[in-house]
Design an enzyme around this catalytic site. Structure first.
Site, mmCIF file in Angstrom:
data_model
loop_
_atom_site.group_PDB
_atom_site.id
_atom_site.type_symbol
_atom_site.label_atom_id
_atom_site.label_comp_id
_atom_site.label_asym_id
_atom_site.label_seq_id
_atom_site.Cartn_x
_atom_site.Cartn_y
_atom_site.Cartn_z
ATOM 1 N N ASN A 9 0.876 -1.183 0.000
ATOM 2 C CA ASN A 9 0.000 0.000 0.000
ATOM 3 C C ASN A 9 0.907 1.226 0.000
ATOM 4 O O ASN A 9 1.512 1.551 1.015
ATOM 5 C CB ASN A 9 -0.889 -0.014 1.248
ATOM 6 C CG ASN A 9 -1.693 1.273 1.385
ATOM 7 O OD1 ASN A 9 -1.859 2.013 0.407
ATOM 8 N ND2 ASN A 9 -2.188 1.548 2.582
ATOM 9 N N TRP A 10 0.980 1.875 -1.172
ATOM 10 C CA TRP A 10 1.887 3.025 -1.287
ATOM 11 C C TRP A 10 1.321 4.282 -0.624
ATOM 12 O O TRP A 10 1.997 5.304 -0.563
ATOM 13 C CB TRP A 10 2.143 3.330 -2.760
ATOM 14 C CG TRP A 10 3.174 2.431 -3.386
ATOM 15 C CD1 TRP A 10 3.900 1.454 -2.769
ATOM 16 C CD2 TRP A 10 3.585 2.439 -4.762
ATOM 17 N NE1 TRP A 10 4.738 0.857 -3.666
ATOM 18 C CE2 TRP A 10 4.568 1.451 -4.909
ATOM 19 C CE3 TRP A 10 3.223 3.193 -5.879
ATOM 20 C CZ2 TRP A 10 5.199 1.186 -6.124
ATOM 21 C CZ3 TRP A 10 3.835 2.935 -7.092
ATOM 22 C CH2 TRP A 10 4.816 1.945 -7.206
ATOM 23 N N LYS A 11 0.057 4.263 -0.208
ATOM 24 C CA LYS A 11 -0.586 5.469 0.348
ATOM 25 C C LYS A 11 -0.401 6.637 -0.636
ATOM 26 O O LYS A 11 -0.450 6.414 -1.838
ATOM 27 C CB LYS A 11 -0.019 5.783 1.728
ATOM 28 C CG LYS A 11 0.011 4.551 2.625
ATOM 29 C CD LYS A 11 0.321 4.876 4.044
ATOM 30 C CE LYS A 11 0.561 3.591 4.819
ATOM 31 N NZ LYS A 11 0.124 3.652 6.183
ATOM 32 N N HIS A 94 -9.590 1.192 4.688
ATOM 33 C CA HIS A 94 -8.302 1.354 5.392
ATOM 34 C C HIS A 94 -8.509 2.287 6.591
ATOM 35 O O HIS A 94 -9.286 3.249 6.515
ATOM 36 C CB HIS A 94 -7.254 1.923 4.435
ATOM 37 C CG HIS A 94 -5.868 1.866 5.000
ATOM 38 N ND1 HIS A 94 -5.398 2.778 5.910
ATOM 39 C CD2 HIS A 94 -4.859 0.972 4.824
ATOM 40 C CE1 HIS A 94 -4.161 2.466 6.254
ATOM 41 N NE2 HIS A 94 -3.811 1.371 5.612
ATOM 42 N N GLU A 96 -6.830 4.659 7.720
ATOM 43 C CA GLU A 96 -6.590 6.087 7.453
ATOM 44 C C GLU A 96 -7.803 6.726 6.790
ATOM 45 O O GLU A 96 -8.113 7.898 7.033
ATOM 46 C CB GLU A 96 -5.320 6.251 6.602
ATOM 47 C CG GLU A 96 -4.071 5.957 7.427
ATOM 48 C CD GLU A 96 -2.868 5.458 6.648
ATOM 49 O OE1 GLU A 96 -2.853 5.573 5.406
ATOM 50 O OE2 GLU A 96 -1.931 4.943 7.290
ATOM 51 N N GLU A 167 -5.588 -5.234 10.423
ATOM 52 C CA GLU A 167 -4.589 -4.190 10.648
ATOM 53 C C GLU A 167 -4.883 -3.479 11.967
ATOM 54 O O GLU A 167 -5.706 -2.546 11.999
ATOM 55 C CB GLU A 167 -4.635 -3.172 9.515
ATOM 56 C CG GLU A 167 -4.307 -3.750 8.163
ATOM 57 C CD GLU A 167 -3.647 -2.717 7.263
ATOM 58 O OE1 GLU A 167 -2.512 -2.953 6.860
ATOM 59 O OE2 GLU A 167 -4.240 -1.671 6.994
ATOM 60 N N GLY A 173 2.246 2.072 10.535
ATOM 61 C CA GLY A 173 3.177 3.188 10.377
ATOM 62 C C GLY A 173 3.853 3.606 11.665
ATOM 63 O O GLY A 173 4.458 4.678 11.739
ATOM 64 N N SER A 213 3.309 -2.440 10.098
ATOM 65 C CA SER A 213 4.765 -2.426 10.244
ATOM 66 C C SER A 213 5.417 -3.759 9.881
ATOM 67 O O SER A 213 6.358 -4.195 10.543
ATOM 68 C CB SER A 213 5.161 -1.988 11.661
ATOM 69 O OG SER A 213 4.682 -0.675 11.915
ATOM 70 N N GLY A 234 2.763 -1.315 4.149
ATOM 71 C CA GLY A 234 2.827 0.103 3.824
ATOM 72 C C GLY A 234 4.252 0.519 3.504
ATOM 73 O O GLY A 234 4.764 0.291 2.400
ATOM 74 N N GLY A 235 4.930 1.105 4.503
ATOM 75 C CA GLY A 235 6.251 1.697 4.303
ATOM 76 C C GLY A 235 7.239 0.833 3.530
ATOM 77 O O GLY A 235 7.913 1.303 2.603
HETATM 78 C C1 PEP Z 1 -0.744 0.042 5.760
HETATM 79 O O1 PEP Z 1 -0.631 1.127 5.196
HETATM 80 O O2 PEP Z 1 -1.757 -0.645 5.586
HETATM 81 C C2 PEP Z 1 0.324 -0.407 6.652
HETATM 82 C C3 PEP Z 1 0.192 -1.558 7.254
HETATM 83 O O3 PEP Z 1 1.400 0.436 6.800
HETATM 84 P P1 PEP Z 1 2.817 0.100 7.507
HETATM 85 O O4 PEP Z 1 3.280 -1.229 6.934
HETATM 86 O O5 PEP Z 1 3.704 1.215 7.118
HETATM 87 O O6 PEP Z 1 2.566 -0.002 8.970
#
Ligand code: PEP
Length: 249
Positions: A9-11, A94, A96, A167, A173, A213, A234-235
């Protein structure tokens, strides 16, 4: 048999040039295995990624969709617009979007219905408790309620097509990962809840990912938990090398 899915997930990261550079670099190191990989990118990068990944087995996903077919909804993108350009997945709900953009269990349900009933796009439904709910021991109740509302009026056949990403909001994040046992326990609980709402066949079909994470150094432990069928990353999905290490867990 459930085929694991690792989705990035590049956000709201990567412009067009950066997305194309990622795609070129990732294609060079990607080896088609029995794990599926996909990148969920900003809308404006989807078309380039679909073209670049064509024939590689690497999937492409959007991060949101509107639940109406068309209309006066300024700034929104419909499911058929995504399907038209060849998108395979779409993240729905999600945390966010729930936190900053007014996404509710009701709109999540409408989006799932739209995707499942009028396109071949696979929804990645995100659910998970926040820190307060975890500290109060409410996590199982919270995810069961999110699931029940997301599944409202969905048939077993439709529900069985979903990818569900567990999640925990406190792990997204933040660099804090749920312990593999905690993540595994919650994914098992999610599968059990799907069985309670539908039946054993449906709960055996759904893909359940963990997200929060996930990095190359913790992916193996997490992915080895029996009820976890993949990860939403994500990251670490912003780097082709790190993302490939996770896909290779
Ligand atoms: C996400 O954006 O769904 C996520 C899990 O981010 P991260 O891996 O950065 O915690």
């Amino acid at each position: 048999m459930r085929i694991p899915l690792i989705a990035g997930n590049w956000k709201m990261y990567k412009n067009r040039k950066e997305a194309c550079e990622f795609a070129e670099a990732f294609k060079k190191i990607y080896r088609d295995t029995d794990i599926r990989a996909a990148i969920c990118a900003p809308f404006t990068q989807l078309d380039d990624l679909v073209k670049s990944f064509a024939g590689t087995g690497i999937g492409v996903g959007a991060q949101n969709v509107h639940f109406e077919e068309e209309g006066a909804f300024t700034g929104e993108i419909s499911a058929s617009m995504l399907e038209e350009i060849g998108v395979d997945y779409c993240i729905v709900g999600h945390s966010e979007r729930r936190q900053y953009f007014g996404e509710t269990d009701k709109t999540v349900n409408l989006k799932l219905k739209k995707l499942l009933r009028s396109t071949s796009i696979t929804p990645i439904l995100c659910i998970g408790e926040d820190l307060r709910q975890r500290e109060e021991g409410q996590e199982k109740k919270v995810v069961a309620s999110q699931l029940e509302k997301a599944f409202s009026e969905l048939s077993a056949e439709e529900a069985g097509k979903l990818v569900i990403a567990y999640e925990p909001v406190w792990a997204i994040g933040t660099g804090k990962t749920a312990a593999p046992e905690q993540a595994g326990e919650m994914c098992a609980w999610i599968r059990k809840t799907v069985e309670n709402i539908y039946d054993e066949e449906t709960c055996d079909r759904v893909i359940i990912q963990y997200g929060g994470s996930v990095k190359p150094d913790n992916a193996t432990e997490i992915m080895n938990m029996p009820e976890i069928d993949g990860a939403l990353v994500g990251g670490a999905s912003l780097s082709p090398d790190q993302f490939m290490e996770i896909v290779n867990f």
